[in-house]
Design a protein around this motif. Structure first.
Motif, PDB file in Angstrom:
ATOM      1  N   LEU A 113       0.823  -1.217   0.000  1.00 17.04           N
ATOM      2  CA  LEU A 113       0.000   0.000   0.000  1.00 17.04           C
ATOM      3  C   LEU A 113       0.852   1.261   0.000  1.00 17.04           C
ATOM      4  O   LEU A 113       0.430   2.303  -0.496  1.00 17.04           O
ATOM      5  CB  LEU A 113      -0.939  -0.004   1.205  1.00 17.04           C
ATOM      6  N   VAL A 114       2.027   1.174   0.595  1.00 12.51           N
ATOM      7  CA  VAL A 114       2.987   2.275   0.578  1.00 12.51           C
ATOM      8  C   VAL A 114       4.363   1.690   0.288  1.00 12.51           C
ATOM      9  O   VAL A 114       4.574   0.477   0.412  1.00 12.51           O
ATOM     10  CB  VAL A 114       3.015   3.045   1.927  1.00 12.51           C
ATOM     11  N   ARG A 115       5.289   2.559  -0.065  1.00 10.71           N
ATOM     12  CA  ARG A 115       6.617   2.073  -0.428  1.00 10.71           C
ATOM     13  C   ARG A 115       7.345   1.521   0.789  1.00 10.71           C
ATOM     14  O   ARG A 115       7.384   2.142   1.849  1.00 10.71           O
ATOM     15  CB  ARG A 115       7.426   3.216  -1.041  1.00 10.71           C
ATOM     16  N   ALA A 116       7.923   0.345   0.623  1.00 11.90           N
ATOM     17  CA  ALA A 116       8.766  -0.273   1.654  1.00 11.90           C
ATOM     18  C   ALA A 116       9.666  -1.285   0.969  1.00 11.90           C
ATOM     19  O   ALA A 116       9.308  -1.837  -0.073  1.00 11.90           O
ATOM     20  CB  ALA A 116       7.914  -0.957   2.728  1.00 11.90           C
ATOM     21  N   GLU A 117      10.834  -1.503   1.541  1.00  7.22           N
ATOM     22  CA  GLU A 117      11.747  -2.496   0.992  1.00  7.22           C
ATOM     23  C   GLU A 117      11.091  -3.876   1.045  1.00  7.22           C
ATOM     24  O   GLU A 117      10.522  -4.264   2.074  1.00  7.22           O
ATOM     25  CB  GLU A 117      13.056  -2.509   1.778  1.00  7.22           C
TER      26      GLU A 117
ATOM     27  N   VAL B  88      -0.732  12.547  11.276  1.00 10.35           N
ATOM     28  CA  VAL B  88      -1.098  11.169  10.938  1.00 10.35           C
ATOM     29  C   VAL B  88       0.137  10.284  11.023  1.00 10.35           C
ATOM     30  O   VAL B  88       1.186  10.622  10.455  1.00 10.35           O
ATOM     31  CB  VAL B  88      -1.705  11.086   9.524  1.00 10.35           C
ATOM     32  N   THR B  89       0.038   9.174  11.714  1.00 13.23           N
ATOM     33  CA  THR B  89       1.165   8.251  11.840  1.00 13.23           C
ATOM     34  C   THR B  89       1.400   7.537  10.516  1.00 13.23           C
ATOM     35  O   THR B  89       0.481   6.910   9.969  1.00 13.23           O
ATOM     36  CB  THR B  89       0.901   7.228  12.946  1.00 13.23           C
ATOM     37  N   VAL B  90       2.612   7.631   9.996  1.00 11.54           N
ATOM     38  CA  VAL B  90       2.946   7.008   8.713  1.00 11.54           C
ATOM     39  C   VAL B  90       3.956   5.872   8.869  1.00 11.54           C
ATOM     40  O   VAL B  90       4.171   5.105   7.929  1.00 11.54           O
ATOM     41  CB  VAL B  90       3.479   8.056   7.714  1.00 11.54           C
ATOM     42  N   SER B  91       4.558   5.764  10.043  1.00 13.74           N
ATOM     43  CA  SER B  91       5.519   4.684  10.262  1.00 13.74           C
ATOM     44  C   SER B  91       5.724   4.483  11.758  1.00 13.74           C
ATOM     45  O   SER B  91       5.768   5.457  12.515  1.00 13.74           O
ATOM     46  CB  SER B  91       6.861   5.006   9.591  1.00 13.74           C
ATOM     47  N   VAL B  92       5.834   3.234  12.154  1.00  8.02           N
ATOM     48  CA  VAL B  92       6.134   2.887  13.544  1.00  8.02           C
ATOM     49  C   VAL B  92       7.334   1.952  13.544  1.00  8.02           C
ATOM     50  O   VAL B  92       7.334   0.940  12.842  1.00  8.02           O
ATOM     51  CB  VAL B  92       4.932   2.210  14.236  1.00  8.02           C
TER      52      VAL B  92
ATOM     53  N   TRP C 118      12.195  -3.110  13.130  1.00  6.45           N
ATOM     54  CA  TRP C 118      10.985  -3.455  12.393  1.00  6.45           C
ATOM     55  C   TRP C 118      10.206  -2.166  12.147  1.00  6.45           C
ATOM     56  O   TRP C 118       9.799  -1.485  13.092  1.00  6.45           O
ATOM     57  CB  TRP C 118      10.127  -4.439  13.172  1.00  6.45           C
ATOM     58  N   ALA C 119      10.005  -1.833  10.892  1.00  7.78           N
ATOM     59  CA  ALA C 119       9.301  -0.603  10.532  1.00  7.78           C
ATOM     60  C   ALA C 119       7.980  -0.959   9.858  1.00  7.78           C
ATOM     61  O   ALA C 119       7.965  -1.551   8.770  1.00  7.78           O
ATOM     62  CB  ALA C 119      10.154   0.249   9.588  1.00  7.78           C
ATOM     63  N   VAL C 120       6.889  -0.625  10.505  1.00 12.22           N
ATOM     64  CA  VAL C 120       5.560  -0.896   9.951  1.00 12.22           C
ATOM     65  C   VAL C 120       5.048   0.389   9.300  1.00 12.22           C
ATOM     66  O   VAL C 120       4.875   1.413   9.969  1.00 12.22           O
ATOM     67  CB  VAL C 120       4.584  -1.377  11.040  1.00 12.22           C
ATOM     68  N   LEU C 121       4.811   0.331   7.991  1.00 12.02           N
ATOM     69  CA  LEU C 121       4.313   1.476   7.231  1.00 12.02           C
ATOM     70  C   LEU C 121       2.922   1.224   6.650  1.00 12.02           C
ATOM     71  O   LEU C 121       2.286   2.159   6.163  1.00 12.02           O
ATOM     72  CB  LEU C 121       5.278   1.828   6.097  1.00 12.02           C
ATOM     73  N   ASN C 122       2.474  -0.025   6.669  1.00 13.95           N
ATOM     74  CA  ASN C 122       1.153  -0.382   6.149  1.00 13.95           C
ATOM     75  C   ASN C 122       0.089   0.412   6.900  1.00 13.95           C
ATOM     76  O   ASN C 122      -0.100   0.212   8.104  1.00 13.95           O
ATOM     77  CB  ASN C 122       0.935  -1.886   6.320  1.00 13.95           C
ATOM     78  N   PRO C 123      -0.620   1.332   6.231  1.00 12.16           N
ATOM     79  CA  PRO C 123      -1.591   2.175   6.947  1.00 12.16           C
ATOM     80  C   PRO C 123      -2.700   1.394   7.621  1.00 12.16           C
ATOM     81  O   PRO C 123      -3.258   1.847   8.622  1.00 12.16           O
ATOM     82  CB  PRO C 123      -2.133   3.100   5.850  1.00 12.16           C
ATOM     83  N   GLU C 124      -3.022   0.201   7.101  1.00 12.36           N
ATOM     84  CA  GLU C 124      -4.070  -0.598   7.730  1.00 12.36           C
ATOM     85  C   GLU C 124      -3.643  -1.099   9.107  1.00 12.36           C
ATOM     86  O   GLU C 124      -4.493  -1.391   9.954  1.00 12.36           O
ATOM     87  CB  GLU C 124      -4.443  -1.774   6.827  1.00 12.36           C
ATOM     88  N   LYS C 125      -2.330  -1.206   9.326  1.00 11.73           N
ATOM     89  CA  LYS C 125      -1.827  -1.652  10.620  1.00 11.73           C
ATOM     90  C   LYS C 125      -1.548  -0.493  11.575  1.00 11.73           C
ATOM     91  O   LYS C 125      -1.174  -0.725  12.724  1.00 11.73           O
ATOM     92  CB  LYS C 125      -0.552  -2.494  10.432  1.00 11.73           C
ATOM     93  N   LEU C 126      -1.717   0.718  11.078  1.00 12.48           N
ATOM     94  CA  LEU C 126      -1.396   1.892  11.893  1.00 12.48           C
ATOM     95  C   LEU C 126      -2.645   2.629  12.384  1.00 12.48           C
ATOM     96  O   LEU C 126      -2.533   3.697  12.976  1.00 12.48           O
ATOM     97  CB  LEU C 126      -0.516   2.854  11.092  1.00 12.48           C
ATOM     98  N   ARG C 127      -3.809   2.053  12.168  1.00 14.85           N
ATOM     99  CA  ARG C 127      -5.046   2.723  12.581  1.00 14.85           C
ATOM    100  C   ARG C 127      -5.102   3.014  14.077  1.00 14.85           C
ATOM    101  O   ARG C 127      -5.531   4.104  14.480  1.00 14.85           O
ATOM    102  CB  ARG C 127      -6.264   1.910  12.143  1.00 14.85           C
ATOM    103  N   PRO C 128      -4.674   2.087  14.936  1.00 14.73           N
ATOM    104  CA  PRO C 128      -4.711   2.414  16.384  1.00 14.73           C
ATOM    105  C   PRO C 128      -3.810   3.592  16.739  1.00 14.73           C
ATOM    106  O   PRO C 128      -4.029   4.241  17.767  1.00 14.73           O
ATOM    107  CB  PRO C 128      -4.211   1.122  17.037  1.00 14.73           C
TER     108      PRO C 128
END
Length: 311
Positions: free
Chosen positions: A231-235, A279-283, A297-307
Motif C-alpha cells: 500500500l505504501v513504499r517499503a523495501e 497522521v502516523t505514517v511509520s512505527v 521493524w518498521a511498519v508502514l502499512n496504513p491498515e496496521k497503523l489505525r490504532p
C-alpha cells in the motif's frame, strides 16, 4: 444488551456479567495469537456472536462461560492461523505484526502517559514485545496456541489439549518446541533505561543523517525489516548489515520529508513513530542486545497503523 428470548424485553442475559468481564482477556489472547489488534477484535466479535447464537437454555447450562469463550476464541484463532500462511504468501513484501501503542511518550526528559487508548485493553508485557511476536510467526499454529495458552495464560495442558485437539502430552511437546525457538532467537536483553538511550540516539543520528553514528549504534549483523503491505513504499526484503541499514536511514527521511519523529513505546518497549500532519505514517520497533540495535521493524502499512492514528 438483553436476552430477546427471556420473559420480558428488559430481562438481562443471565450470563452477561460473566461474559463481558472476559472481553479484555479474549482481546489479550487473540492479539498474542494473531499479532493483529484488528483481527483480535474480529475474533472476539465472532466469539460473542456464537455465544448469543446458542439457545438460552444451552447458555445457562454452561458452567464456565469464560472457559467456553476462551475455547471458542482459541479455536477461531487456530483456524485463522492455519489460513494465515497462505495469506502471507500473497502479501506484498515482508509481513510484520501490528504494532501496539500504549499512550506513553517522552516529554521534557521523562516518559508520560496520555489519555487511555482502546489498545490499552491489551496488557503490555514481554509476550507482546515485537521480537516475541516475530518469533511466534515462525511457529506452527498448534505450537503457537499451545505455548500462549500454557506459558502466557497458564492454562493446564489438559485444557489446552481440548482446545487444540491433541493429547496433553502432544501439547506439552508443542509448548516445549516453542520455548526452544524463543531461546534460540532471542539475545540477552538490556535494562529499559539503556534501551531508551539507544533508541533516542538512533533518532538523533537518523535526523542528523549521521551515517557513522548510525553504524556505531547498530550491531554489525543487524537487520531492518519494513512492512508496507503493497500500500505504501517499503523495501521488499530485509536490509542486512550495519552499513547498509545506516545508509538507508541516512538517505531516506522519516517516510516523508516533512515528517516528525517522536519517541513512543511500541508494544511496551521504546520505539519511534513518524507522523505527517498529525497522521502516523511509520512505527519502528527495536530489538536491542549487547549495547547494540540488533533488529529494526518498521511498519508502514496504513491498515496496521489505525490504532496509532485514531488516538
Amino acid at each position: 444488551m438483553t436476552n430477546p428470548a427471556g420473559p420480558g424485553p428488559s430481562r438481562p442475559d443471565p450470563g452477561l456479567d460473566a461474559i463481558t468481564s472476559e472481553r479484555n482477556q479474549l482481546i489479550n489472547l487473540a492479539y498474542r495469537l494473531l499479532g493483529s489488534l484488528a483481527e483480535a477484535e474480529d475474533v472476539v466479535q465472532e466469539t460473542y456472536a456464537r455465544w448469543y447464537a446458542m439457545p438460552p437454555q444451552r447458555r445457562e447450562a454452561i458452567e464456565s462461560p469464560g472457559g467456553w469463550l476462551t475455547t471458542v476464541a482459541s479455536r477461531v484463532c487456530l483456524d485463522l492461523l492455519g489460513s494465515a500462511r497462505a495469506r502471507r504468501e500473497r502479501y506484498v513484501g515482508e509481513w510484520l505484526p501490528e504494532p501496539l501503542p500504549d499512550g506513553t511518550e517522552w516529554i521534557s526528559g521523562r516518559w508520560e502517559t496520555n489519555s487511555p487508548d482502546p489498545a490499552d485493553r491489551v496488557t503490555l508485557d514481554e509476550s507482546v514485545d515485537m521480537a516475541f511476536l516475530v518469533v511466534l510467526e515462525s511457529m506452527t499454529p498448534a505450537e503457537r496456541v499451545a505455548f500462549i495458552l500454557h506459558d502466557v495464560f497458564r492454562y493446564p495442558f489438559a485444557e489446552v489439549a481440548e482446545i487444540v485437539g491433541r493429547t496433553p502430552a502432544a501439547c506439552r511437546q508443542l509448548a516445549s518446541s516453542a520455548r526452544r525457538r524463543l531461546r534460540a532467537s532471542r539475545p540477552v536483553t538490556i535494562p529499559a533505561a539503556q534501551r531508551t538511550d539507544l533508541v533516542r540516539a538512533f533518532k538523533q543520528a537518523w535526523e542528523a543523517k549521521d551515517i557513522e553514528a548510525l553504524i556505531g549504534l547498530l550491531a554489525p549483523d543487524a537487520t531492518a525489516t519494513g512492512d508496507g503491505g503493497g500500500l505504501v513504499r517499503a523495501e521488499l526484503r530485509p536490509l542486512e548489515g550495519a552499513e547498509q541499514i545506516a545508509h538507508f536511514f541516512a538517505d531516506r527521511p522519516a517516510a516523508a520529508p516533512d515528517a516528525t519523529v517522536l519517541e513512543r513505546t511500541v508494544n511496551g518497549r521504546p520505539g519511534l513513530v513518524a507522523q505527517l500532519d498529525g497522521v502516523t505514517v511509520s512505527v519502528l520497533a527495536f530489538d536491542i542486545a549487547n549495547d547494540r540495535i540488533q533488529r529494526i521493524w518498521a511498519v508502514l502499512n496504513p491498515e496496521k497503523l489505525r490504532p496509532w492514528t485514531e488516538r
